[in-house]
Design a protein around this motif. Structure first.
Motif, PDB file in Angstrom:
ATOM      1  N   CYS A  64      39.940  54.424  21.124  1.00 44.37           N
ATOM      2  CA  CYS A  64      41.009  54.483  22.120  1.00 44.37           C
ATOM      3  C   CYS A  64      41.451  55.928  22.269  1.00 44.37           C
ATOM      4  O   CYS A  64      41.678  56.608  21.266  1.00 44.37           O
ATOM      5  CB  CYS A  64      42.181  53.608  21.674  1.00 44.37           C
ATOM      6  N   LEU A 146      64.827  44.474  24.167  1.00 46.71           N
ATOM      7  CA  LEU A 146      66.021  45.241  23.810  1.00 46.71           C
ATOM      8  C   LEU A 146      67.209  44.316  23.586  1.00 46.71           C
ATOM      9  O   LEU A 146      67.341  43.296  24.271  1.00 46.71           O
ATOM     10  CB  LEU A 146      66.366  46.227  24.928  1.00 46.71           C
ATOM     11  N   ASN A 147      68.105  44.727  22.659  1.00 48.79           N
ATOM     12  CA  ASN A 147      69.361  43.991  22.499  1.00 48.79           C
ATOM     13  C   ASN A 147      70.434  44.595  23.406  1.00 48.79           C
ATOM     14  O   ASN A 147      70.126  45.473  24.237  1.00 48.79           O
ATOM     15  CB  ASN A 147      69.771  43.937  21.014  1.00 48.79           C
ATOM     16  N   SER A 148      71.687  44.189  23.234  1.00 41.70           N
ATOM     17  CA  SER A 148      72.728  44.652  24.151  1.00 41.70           C
ATOM     18  C   SER A 148      73.027  46.150  23.997  1.00 41.70           C
ATOM     19  O   SER A 148      73.655  46.754  24.864  1.00 41.70           O
ATOM     20  CB  SER A 148      74.004  43.829  23.943  1.00 41.70           C
ATOM     21  N   ASP A 149      72.591  46.771  22.886  1.00 43.05           N
ATOM     22  CA  ASP A 149      72.742  48.231  22.736  1.00 43.05           C
ATOM     23  C   ASP A 149      71.540  48.982  23.293  1.00 43.05           C
ATOM     24  O   ASP A 149      71.410  50.195  23.074  1.00 43.05           O
ATOM     25  CB  ASP A 149      72.867  48.604  21.241  1.00 43.05           C
ATOM     26  N   ASP A 150      70.643  48.246  23.953  1.00 44.01           N
ATOM     27  CA  ASP A 150      69.378  48.827  24.413  1.00 44.01           C
ATOM     28  C   ASP A 150      68.523  49.323  23.263  1.00 44.01           C
ATOM     29  O   ASP A 150      67.740  50.266  23.400  1.00 44.01           O
ATOM     30  CB  ASP A 150      69.606  49.958  25.426  1.00 44.01           C
ATOM     31  N   LYS A 151      68.696  48.719  22.110  1.00 39.89           N
ATOM     32  CA  LYS A 151      67.878  49.045  20.936  1.00 39.89           C
ATOM     33  C   LYS A 151      66.694  48.081  20.905  1.00 39.89           C
ATOM     34  O   LYS A 151      66.874  46.866  21.104  1.00 39.89           O
ATOM     35  CB  LYS A 151      68.740  48.866  19.674  1.00 39.89           C
ATOM     36  N   THR A 152      65.521  48.604  20.654  1.00 38.49           N
ATOM     37  CA  THR A 152      64.345  47.741  20.526  1.00 38.49           C
ATOM     38  C   THR A 152      64.463  46.901  19.260  1.00 38.49           C
ATOM     39  O   THR A 152      64.704  47.441  18.182  1.00 38.49           O
ATOM     40  CB  THR A 152      63.062  48.599  20.457  1.00 38.49           C
ATOM     41  N   ARG A 155      58.663  44.020  19.571  1.00 40.04           N
ATOM     42  CA  ARG A 155      57.696  44.476  20.564  1.00 40.04           C
ATOM     43  C   ARG A 155      56.751  43.324  20.862  1.00 40.04           C
ATOM     44  O   ARG A 155      56.300  42.632  19.947  1.00 40.04           O
ATOM     45  CB  ARG A 155      56.915  45.677  20.051  1.00 40.04           C
ATOM     46  N   LEU A 180      60.648  44.421  14.563  1.00 42.09           N
ATOM     47  CA  LEU A 180      60.895  45.724  13.960  1.00 42.09           C
ATOM     48  C   LEU A 180      61.618  45.507  12.650  1.00 42.09           C
ATOM     49  O   LEU A 180      62.380  44.538  12.505  1.00 42.09           O
ATOM     50  CB  LEU A 180      61.727  46.612  14.898  1.00 42.09           C
ATOM     51  N   ARG A 181      61.411  46.398  11.721  1.00 45.59           N
ATOM     52  CA  ARG A 181      62.027  46.257  10.405  1.00 45.59           C
ATOM     53  C   ARG A 181      63.540  46.135  10.553  1.00 45.59           C
ATOM     54  O   ARG A 181      64.171  46.913  11.284  1.00 45.59           O
ATOM     55  CB  ARG A 181      61.702  47.473   9.547  1.00 45.59           C
ATOM     56  N   GLY A 182      64.078  45.133   9.898  1.00 45.04           N
ATOM     57  CA  GLY A 182      65.526  44.930   9.948  1.00 45.04           C
ATOM     58  C   GLY A 182      65.983  44.066  11.103  1.00 45.04           C
ATOM     59  O   GLY A 182      67.186  43.805  11.243  1.00 45.04           O
ATOM     60  N   TYR A 183      65.042  43.634  11.965  1.00 44.54           N
ATOM     61  CA  TYR A 183      65.431  42.835  13.143  1.00 44.54           C
ATOM     62  C   TYR A 183      64.649  41.517  13.199  1.00 44.54           C
ATOM     63  O   TYR A 183      64.399  40.990  14.280  1.00 44.54           O
ATOM     64  CB  TYR A 183      65.206  43.649  14.426  1.00 44.54           C
TER      65      TYR A 183
ATOM     66  N   ARG B  49      70.890  54.080  18.138  1.00 48.70           N
ATOM     67  CA  ARG B  49      71.335  52.770  18.662  1.00 48.70           C
ATOM     68  C   ARG B  49      71.329  51.696  17.580  1.00 48.70           C
ATOM     69  O   ARG B  49      71.071  50.521  17.856  1.00 48.70           O
ATOM     70  CB  ARG B  49      70.426  52.312  19.827  1.00 48.70           C
ATOM     71  N   ARG B  51      73.353  49.665  14.653  1.00 53.49           N
ATOM     72  CA  ARG B  51      74.738  49.385  14.288  1.00 53.49           C
ATOM     73  C   ARG B  51      75.025  49.864  12.869  1.00 53.49           C
ATOM     74  O   ARG B  51      74.239  49.585  11.949  1.00 53.49           O
ATOM     75  CB  ARG B  51      75.026  47.893  14.437  1.00 53.49           C
ATOM     76  N   ILE B  72      67.131  48.859   5.342  1.00 50.03           N
ATOM     77  CA  ILE B  72      66.491  49.812   6.272  1.00 50.03           C
ATOM     78  C   ILE B  72      66.196  49.143   7.615  1.00 50.03           C
ATOM     79  O   ILE B  72      65.788  47.984   7.679  1.00 50.03           O
ATOM     80  CB  ILE B  72      65.192  50.357   5.637  1.00 50.03           C
ATOM     81  N   LYS B  73      66.411  49.893   8.690  1.00 45.20           N
ATOM     82  CA  LYS B  73      66.117  49.398  10.046  1.00 45.20           C
ATOM     83  C   LYS B  73      65.094  50.319  10.702  1.00 45.20           C
ATOM     84  O   LYS B  73      65.171  51.546  10.528  1.00 45.20           O
ATOM     85  CB  LYS B  73      67.391  49.433  10.910  1.00 45.20           C
ATOM     86  N   ALA B  74      64.197  49.724  11.468  1.00 38.63           N
ATOM     87  CA  ALA B  74      63.254  50.547  12.230  1.00 38.63           C
ATOM     88  C   ALA B  74      63.989  51.159  13.416  1.00 38.63           C
ATOM     89  O   ALA B  74      64.822  50.499  14.039  1.00 38.63           O
ATOM     90  CB  ALA B  74      62.100  49.693  12.723  1.00 38.63           C
ATOM     91  N   ASP B  76      63.432  53.027  17.288  1.00 42.86           N
ATOM     92  CA  ASP B  76      62.500  52.703  18.382  1.00 42.86           C
ATOM     93  C   ASP B  76      61.234  53.543  18.316  1.00 42.86           C
ATOM     94  O   ASP B  76      60.355  53.389  19.160  1.00 42.86           O
ATOM     95  CB  ASP B  76      63.179  52.947  19.743  1.00 42.86           C
ATOM     96  N   ARG B 219      71.494  58.899  23.633  1.00 41.11           N
ATOM     97  CA  ARG B 219      71.298  58.224  22.351  1.00 41.11           C
ATOM     98  C   ARG B 219      69.832  58.311  21.913  1.00 41.11           C
ATOM     99  O   ARG B 219      69.170  57.302  21.650  1.00 41.11           O
ATOM    100  CB  ARG B 219      71.791  56.777  22.413  1.00 41.11           C
TER     101      ARG B 219
END
Lengths: 533, 257
Positions: A64, A146-152, A155, A180-183, B49, B51, B72-74, B76, B219
């Motif tokens: 790629c 994205l969540n309400s903070d526009d944070k991914t 994916r 994503l880690r933590g989500y 972004r 919290r 830990i949080k990823a 973007d 941000r």
């Protein structure tokens, strides 16, 4: 980035538009813009007998954007090892580049650079070559959720794959949700929303499995074992023809790999198929239509003989590093002329073998044999598979018991060689009719037989190797390619072979006692008796 | 694993901008990077972004009742994770005070992350406290952004002297000028003279630019939304210098375009 934790196959209704439009992600999330599509050229690699797949591993070469990587993953997609192996494939991008650095497939492991990937693959792949099992082009689009903070928080990738090998096919588009880690909780909610959309169905198939399924293949579809389903009441002629057809399939499947000398296991599997065929014809061939076995036995003997020289050299060369390491008086480097001699002889034998497998005689043999087997119908007496199996196995078992019991400490080596042949006959019969029996009981029955065979095999193989190394030494002397130090080293190896042979002989009594024990005998009797009921 | 701490006793000197931008550039170069936002004001967490909340607060992390890995949080961006700030971090001094060997606590907490990350950036709150001391003992390299004034340089000297009194591991100090106002003669003079005279100064300086302040609007690191800006180029030059002076090995991962 973590592995996809949930994957979906999309049918017509759920199939994403080329711009990557996806089902609505629910009120808690929104889609970010789709990424620029990435085109991946994918080649999945495995050994001919699917050693990686059977070990729960997937090896994929991906090109790629001007770069090619090989990645080994576990069944859950976890990356175990990876290696950057070169630039992209020619034509993959406008930028000029060389493809010369890429490993060539089929190829052995030593075509990969030393490193963790090669180390991890080594014990699984062994002597086998790696070859493409599937090829595809994937167009991948990624949509961040994205969540309400526009944070991914997750994916989602959409993979539209076009398979070009083993056949052209277009599997359903695939959709993978990666947290994503933590989500993780948010990604789980998103995946649940997607799962409820029309045309979206969970899939546990890997990309390789999906590619193969669309092309009409399944991973693991080759094995050197006799993979047939016989029933006890089946006419013996039909049962035997079924087994012999499966052996012919195995034989033919290994021809190209043997001719192109991809690895030594192709020839090994081919020879086993021939040996099993010859034993079946000898031991049970009488149930086939009149004249068939006697017509083909000389042809399969020719084929077996054709393959022997190359295999003999293969065995020597395969054992060579161990032999060199075992030297006490001589130095391993002093064996090098012997290695060169074996390699040269093997190359000549291999050319001879390839010619034989490309010959009209071989072609006539396989085509005619397949037609004859397809035309096989039960004779008038119609013995059943179970009855023939029981009779033949019982007889072969009795012969092993009788010949083994007659061997004493002063019996000549030939008596052990003969016993080895009888053991092989019994083993082949158990394998040929194996599907009539409970696999657990069959394994129990052959366990002691296998122990005895190993011992007899070591006894005879060391004898044969001893005689061969003396013949090789004489030949090397005649060809003036044997320095004295090499001959001395070969002499040390010959002495080691005799030591091993004596050890095998001393172990024979114990191994035979195990095999001839009342418990072991009752296992084989029970096996054949139960199959008919 | 190398630990970089973005630290200054004074506030408002560009510590968070430094940590955020360098962490992003390191991740983009292929290093596996963790940024720990130690400042209860949570500016770095805000910029990514994320919290500013850690279950159990700073106490749980320091006392080990919650693993650092779980918090830990990823972000973007590939290769870049963040350990978010939490308002309870304002009490980290008190929590550390109750711990055994408090000044070595942070390094011990980070040790299990060695296999996961190549680089850890610590974005520190402005103070000199038990937490700062723990940060100074944990870090391999101390990145000290300074506004080019005489008093700032005096602060750096105090810090250097403080570190020289440590037993065992001492971080290397790498100071650089930040928020240089090109209209001020004093800023330009000091920024020109000192890096040539002192080996603990980086040659790169970060100008005071509104695009850096706009990070809080977008941000995101400045390279993400203004990749061709002077600010982005300055941080790239600083990262190249930090990478060279920190003697970082080549990244194992692939650089992210």
């Amino acid at each position: 980035m973590q592995n996809a934790f949930r994957e979906f196959a999309l049918d017509g209704a759920g199939s994403p538009a080329p711009d990557g439009a996806l089902p609505a992600p629910g009120s808690a999330f929104r889609w970010a813009a789709a990424s620029r599509p990435r085109t991946l050229r994918r080649v999945w690699l495995d050994t001919f007998d699917w050693r990686l797949y059977r070990a729960g591993l997937t090896l994929e070469q991906v090109s790629c954007r001007g770069r090619t990587d090989l990645t080994l993953t576990g069944r859950d997609g976890t990356v175990i090892a990876g290696e950057h192996v070169g630039p992209g494939l020619p034509g993959e991008s406008a930028a000029p580049r060389k493809s010369a650095g890429l490993p060539k497939w089929p190829g052995k492991l030593d075509s990969l650079p030393p490193g963790p990937l090669r180390e991890r693959l080594g014990p699984v792949v062994g002597v086998r070559a790696l070859a493409p099992v599937a090829k595809a082009v994937s167009v991948i689009r990624e949509r961040p959720a994205l969540n309400s903070d526009d944070k991914t928080v997750a994916r989602v990738t959409v993979d539209r794959m076009s398979v070009s090998y083993p056949a052209r096919a277009t599997p359903p588009a695939r959709l993978a949700v990666t947290a994503l880690r933590g989500y993780q909780p948010q990604a789980v909610r998103l995946a649940d929303v997607l799962a409820a959309a029309p045309g979206v169905a969970d899939t546990t198939q890997s990309a390789l499995e999906a590619a193969l399924a669309s092309a009409g293949r399944r991973p693991g579809d080759y094995s050197g074992k006799i993979n047939v389903e016989l029933t006890p009441a089946m006419p013996a002629a039909v049962a035997l023809a079924t087994v012999l057809t499966a052996l012919l399939d195995t034989l033919e499947a290994n021809v190209q790999g043997t001719v192109h000398d991809l690895d030594i296991e192709f020839l090994h599997d081919l020879r086993i198929a021939v040996r099993r065929t010859r034993s079946a014809l000898k031991l049970v061939g009488s149930v086939l239509p009149a004249g068939l076995a006697s017509k083909y036995r000389p042809e399969f003997k020719w084929l077996g003989d054709l393959t022997t020289p190359t295999r003999d050299y293969d065995v020597y060369l395969f054992d060579f590093p161990g032999m060199a390491e075992s030297l006490v008086a001589a130095k391993p480097a002093e064996l090098q002329p012997f290695h060169d001699y074996l390699a040269r002889k093997r190359a000549a034998a291999q050319r001879q073998l390839a010619r034989g497998l490309r010959s009209a005689r071989f072609s006539r043999l396989t085509v005619g044999w397949r037609e004859a087997l397809a035309a096989t119908v039960p004779g008038r007496r119609r013995p059943t598979a179970a009855a023939i199996a029981a009779a033949k196995i019982t007889r072969a078992h009795q012969r092993v018991l009788a010949q083994g019991a007659a061997i004493t400490a002063i019996s000549p080596p030939d008596s052990l060689h003969d016993l080895r042949k009888r053991c092989k006959e019994l083993r082949y019969l158990l394998e040929i009719f194996g599907s009539l029996y409970d696999p657990g009981e069959q394994w129990q029955a052959v366990r002691e037989l296998k122990g005895l065979q190993d011992c007899l095999g070591e006894f005879q193989d060391t004898q044969v190797q001893y005689e061969k190394i003396r013949a090789y030494a004489a030949e090397m002397m005649a060809e003036r390619m044997a320095p004295a130090t090499t001959l001395l080293a070969m002499g040390e190896i010959a002495a080691g072979l005799i030591v091993r042979q004596r050890r095998a002989r001393s172990e024979f009594g114990g191994r035979f006692s195990d095999f001839a024990s009342p418990l072991s005998q009752s296992r084989i009797r029970a096996l054949t008796e139960r199959a008919g009921k | 694993m190398k630990i970089f701490a973005s630290y200054n006793i004074k506030g408002g000197v560009g510590k968070t901008a430094t940590a955020v931008n360098l962490a992003y550039l390191a991740a983009r170069a292929g290093y596996r990077v963790l940024l720990w936002d130690l400042d209860p004001q949570a500016a770095a967490s805000f910029l990514f972004r994320i919290r500013p909340r850690v279950k159990g607060g700073g106490k749980a992390l320091i006392e080990g009742t919650r693993s650092i890995g779980d918090a830990i949080k990823a972000t973007d961006f590939d290769n870049l994770d963040l350990l978010p700030a939490d308002f309870t971090y304002r009490n980290l001094d008190l929590i550390l005070d109750n711990a055994k060997k408090p000044t070595r606590k942070l390094r011990r907490l980070l040790t299990p992350l060695r296999a996961e990350y190549d680089i850890i950036f610590l974005d520190c709150p402005p103070s000199i406290s038990l937490l700062s001391e723990s940060v100074l003992q944990a870090a391999d390299v101390l990145l000290v952004p300074l506004i080019p004034t005489t008093l700032s340089v005096r602060t750096l000297d105090q810090l250097t002297e403080f570190i020289s009194g440590f037993d065992g591991q001492k971080p290397r100090v790498l100071a650089f000028f930040s928020m240089i106002d090109r209209r001020k003669r004093l800023h330009l003079d000091i920024a020109e003279q000192l890096p040539a005279q002192r080996p603990d100064f980086a040659a790169t300086a970060i100008p005071a630019l509104s695009v850096i302040e706009q990070m809080s609007v977008h941000r995101a690191p400045v390279t993400v939304f203004a990749p061709r800006s002077v600010a982005a180029r300055s941080y790239a030059a600083l990262w190249a210098e930090v990478r060279a002076r920190g003697a970082l090995p080549a990244p194992r991962g692939r650089s992210v375009s």
